[in-house]
Write a protein that holds these residues in place. Structure first.
Motif, short mmCIF file in Angstrom:
data_model
loop_
_atom_site.label_atom_id
_atom_site.label_comp_id
_atom_site.label_asym_id
_atom_site.label_seq_id
_atom_site.Cartn_x
_atom_site.Cartn_y
_atom_site.Cartn_z
N VAL A 92 1.02 -1.13 0.05
CA VAL A 92 -0.01 0.03 0.04
C VAL A 92 0.90 1.22 -0.16
O VAL A 92 1.66 1.42 0.72
CB VAL A 92 -0.91 0.14 1.45
CG1 VAL A 92 -1.71 1.24 1.03
CG2 VAL A 92 -1.70 -1.41 1.25
N ILE A 93 0.56 2.01 -0.86
CA ILE A 93 1.40 3.32 -0.99
C ILE A 93 0.54 4.68 -1.05
O ILE A 93 -0.24 4.53 -2.13
CB ILE A 93 2.50 3.20 -2.05
CG1 ILE A 93 3.14 1.99 -2.16
CG2 ILE A 93 3.18 4.73 -2.25
CD1 ILE A 93 4.03 1.53 -3.59
N ASP A 94 0.56 5.71 -0.36
CA ASP A 94 0.13 6.70 -0.51
C ASP A 94 0.92 7.78 -0.74
O ASP A 94 0.50 9.02 -1.34
CB ASP A 94 -0.83 7.09 0.90
CG ASP A 94 -1.79 8.15 0.68
OD1 ASP A 94 -1.92 8.57 -0.49
OD2 ASP A 94 -2.33 8.71 1.52
N GLY A 95 2.32 7.73 -0.31
CA GLY A 95 3.26 8.78 -0.44
C GLY A 95 4.30 8.35 -1.38
O GLY A 95 4.08 7.94 -2.51
N TYR A 96 5.61 8.30 -1.09
CA TYR A 96 6.60 7.99 -1.74
C TYR A 96 6.99 6.40 -1.71
O TYR A 96 6.73 5.79 -0.70
CB TYR A 96 7.97 8.47 -1.44
CG TYR A 96 7.73 10.20 -2.10
CD1 TYR A 96 8.44 10.60 -3.27
CD2 TYR A 96 7.35 11.10 -1.14
CE1 TYR A 96 8.45 11.67 -3.60
CE2 TYR A 96 7.16 12.45 -1.78
CZ TYR A 96 7.71 12.83 -2.87
OH TYR A 96 7.67 14.16 -3.33
N ALA A 97 7.52 5.72 -2.76
CA ALA A 97 7.86 4.41 -2.55
C ALA A 97 8.96 4.55 -3.66
O ALA A 97 8.86 4.50 -4.88
CB ALA A 97 7.09 3.43 -3.30
N VAL A 98 10.19 4.90 -3.84
CA VAL A 98 11.54 5.20 -4.25
C VAL A 98 12.66 4.45 -3.97
O VAL A 98 12.86 3.88 -2.97
CB VAL A 98 11.76 6.84 -4.56
CG1 VAL A 98 10.54 7.50 -4.95
CG2 VAL A 98 12.35 7.20 -2.92
N ALA A 99 13.48 4.48 -5.14
CA ALA A 99 14.71 3.49 -4.89
C ALA A 99 14.31 2.07 -4.07
O ALA A 99 13.63 1.30 -4.87
CB ALA A 99 15.73 4.17 -3.88
N GLY A 100 14.86 1.92 -2.74
CA GLY A 100 14.63 0.83 -2.13
C GLY A 100 12.99 0.58 -1.76
O GLY A 100 12.67 -0.59 -1.81
N GLY A 101 12.36 1.57 -1.69
CA GLY A 101 10.98 1.37 -1.38
C GLY A 101 10.29 0.90 -2.70
O GLY A 101 9.33 0.14 -2.55
N CYS A 102 10.66 1.13 -3.93
CA CYS A 102 10.31 0.65 -5.22
C CYS A 102 10.57 -0.90 -5.20
O CYS A 102 9.68 -1.68 -5.45
CB CYS A 102 10.72 1.40 -6.16
SG CYS A 102 10.14 0.89 -7.79
N GLU A 103 11.73 -0.90 -4.55
CA GLU A 103 12.06 -2.46 -4.62
C GLU A 103 11.20 -3.39 -3.86
O GLU A 103 10.86 -4.49 -3.86
CB GLU A 103 13.56 -2.47 -4.31
CG GLU A 103 14.36 -2.17 -5.34
CD GLU A 103 16.00 -2.27 -5.10
OE1 GLU A 103 16.62 -2.97 -5.68
OE2 GLU A 103 16.47 -1.58 -4.02
N ILE A 104 10.91 -2.80 -2.49
CA ILE A 104 9.92 -3.43 -1.67
C ILE A 104 8.59 -3.75 -2.34
O ILE A 104 7.87 -4.78 -2.38
CB ILE A 104 9.68 -2.68 -0.43
CG1 ILE A 104 10.72 -2.53 0.52
CG2 ILE A 104 8.32 -3.30 0.35
CD1 ILE A 104 10.66 -1.80 1.52
N MET A 105 7.95 -2.86 -3.08
CA MET A 105 6.86 -2.69 -4.02
C MET A 105 6.76 -4.04 -5.01
O MET A 105 5.91 -4.63 -5.21
CB MET A 105 6.64 -1.53 -4.72
CG MET A 105 5.43 -1.44 -5.60
SD MET A 105 5.07 0.11 -6.35
CE MET A 105 6.27 -0.52 -7.96
N LEU A 106 7.82 -3.81 -5.72
CA LEU A 106 8.06 -4.84 -6.66
C LEU A 106 8.27 -6.26 -6.19
O LEU A 106 8.14 -7.16 -6.71
CB LEU A 106 9.38 -4.67 -7.48
CG LEU A 106 9.29 -3.31 -8.37
CD1 LEU A 106 10.58 -3.12 -8.71
CD2 LEU A 106 8.36 -3.73 -9.55
#
Length: 249
Positions: A92-106
Motif C-alpha cells: 500500500v502506497i499513499d506517499g513515496y516508494a522510491v529506490a529501495g521502497g520501489c524494490e519493496i513494492m516490486l
C-alpha cells in the motif's frame, strides 16, 4: 495478525521509513511471524512506503567493504524472503516508494496505491544502482522499453500513471485508498488458504520455467489438490448452489 490477515507497518516516519539495519531485522521477523497468514498488507507509517536504504548508515560504513556487503545483501535477502513467502502480499502506497521502497513494492504480489503516490527507481539520481532486485523485478514487471525508461531516467511517476503502465495493481483517489485495500484483502482472504498459496506457487513457476514444464506442473498440482478437502468443498458448494465454507476446513 488478525485471523488469516497480517499487517506489517514500517514505522520510521521521521526518515521516510528508510531501511536501517533495525528496520530490516524487524521486517525479517515480521515475515517469519506472518507465514501462516493468507494475506499480508505491507505499508509504511505516514503513507510513504520507504525512501530506500539508510544512506546515513551506508556512508558511515562506506570504507568497510565487508560491512557494505553485509548491509546491501541484507536488504536483498529480506526482499527475496518477502517475494517467496507463502502468503499473498499487498503493498500500500499513499506517499513515496522510491529506490529501495520501489524494490519493496516490486517484491510484493500486489500493489494498491493512491493516484497521487510517487513511485520510481531513482537510484541514478544520486549516482547509485539498485542492489535488492530492482533492475530485475522492474524489467519483468513492465515492457522492456518502459523498464529502460524508468531505470535509465530515474523519473518518478504518480500512482495513476503507474497503474496505466501496469507497474501497480490499481490506483484510487487517496480518500478511497484504505477502503480499496480492505475490499481487496477481504476478497483474497475469503479464498481457501491452501488454494491461494497454490495459485501463488503456480504463478511464480510460470514466470521461472519454460511454458511446457510449467503447464505440466500446473496439471500435477491440480491433481494433488483434487484429493484434498478444499476442492471437495468447492465442488459441493457449486453443486448445492451455495457459498463455499472454507473457514470450516
Amino acid at each position: 495478525m488478525d485471523g488469516r490477515v497480517g499487517r506489517i507497518t514500517i514505522d520510521r516516519e521521521a526518515t521516510r521509513n528508510a531501511l536501517s539495519p533495525e528496520v530490516l531485522a524487524g521486517l525479517d521477523e515480521a515475515i517469519t511471524a506472518a507465514r501462516d497468514c493468507s494475506v499480508v498488507v505491507v505499508r509504511g507509517k505516514g503513507g510513504t512506503l520507504s525512501a530506500g536504504a539508510e544512506l546515513k548508515f551506508l556512508r558511515s560504513v562506506l570504507d568497510d567493504p565487508a560491512a557494505v556487503r553485509e548491509y546491501i545483501t541484507s536488504i536483498g535477502v529480506v526482499l527475496d524472503r518477502l517475494e517467496a513467502a507463502p502468503f499473498v502480499s499487498v503493498c500500500v502506497i499513499d506517499g513515496y516508494a522510491v529506490a529501495g521502497g520501489c524494490e519493496i513494492m516490486l517484491a510484493c504480489d500486489l500493489a494498491v496505491v493512491s493516484e497521487t503516490a510517487q513511485i520510481g527507481d531513482r537510484h541514478l539520481e544520486y549516482g547509485l544502482l539498485p542492489g535488492a532486485g530492482g533492475s530485475v523485478r522492474l524489467s519483468h514487471a513492465v515492457a522492456p522499453a518502459l523498464a529502460r525508461r524508468l531505470l535509465y531516467t530515474g523519473e518518478i511517476v504518480d500512482g495513476a500513471t503507474a497503474a496505466r503502465f501496469g507497474l501497480v495493481s490499481s490506483a484510487v483517489p487517496a480518500a478511497e485508498l484504505d477502503d480499496a485495500v480492505d475490499a481487496l484483502v477481504a476478497r483474497l482472504a475469503r479464498h481457501a488458504p491452501d488454494a491461494l498459496r497454490g495459485m501463488k506457487r503456480l504463478h511464480r513457476k510460470a514466470l521461472a520455467e519454460e511454458p511446457a514444464a510449467a503447464i505440466t506442473a500446473e496439471r500435477e498440482t491440480l491433481l494433488a489438490h483434487l484429493a484434498g478437502p478444499t476442492a471437495r468443498e468447492g465442488l459441493a458448494a457449486f453443486a448445492e448452489r451455495r457459498t463455499p465454507r472454507f473457514d470450516r476446513l
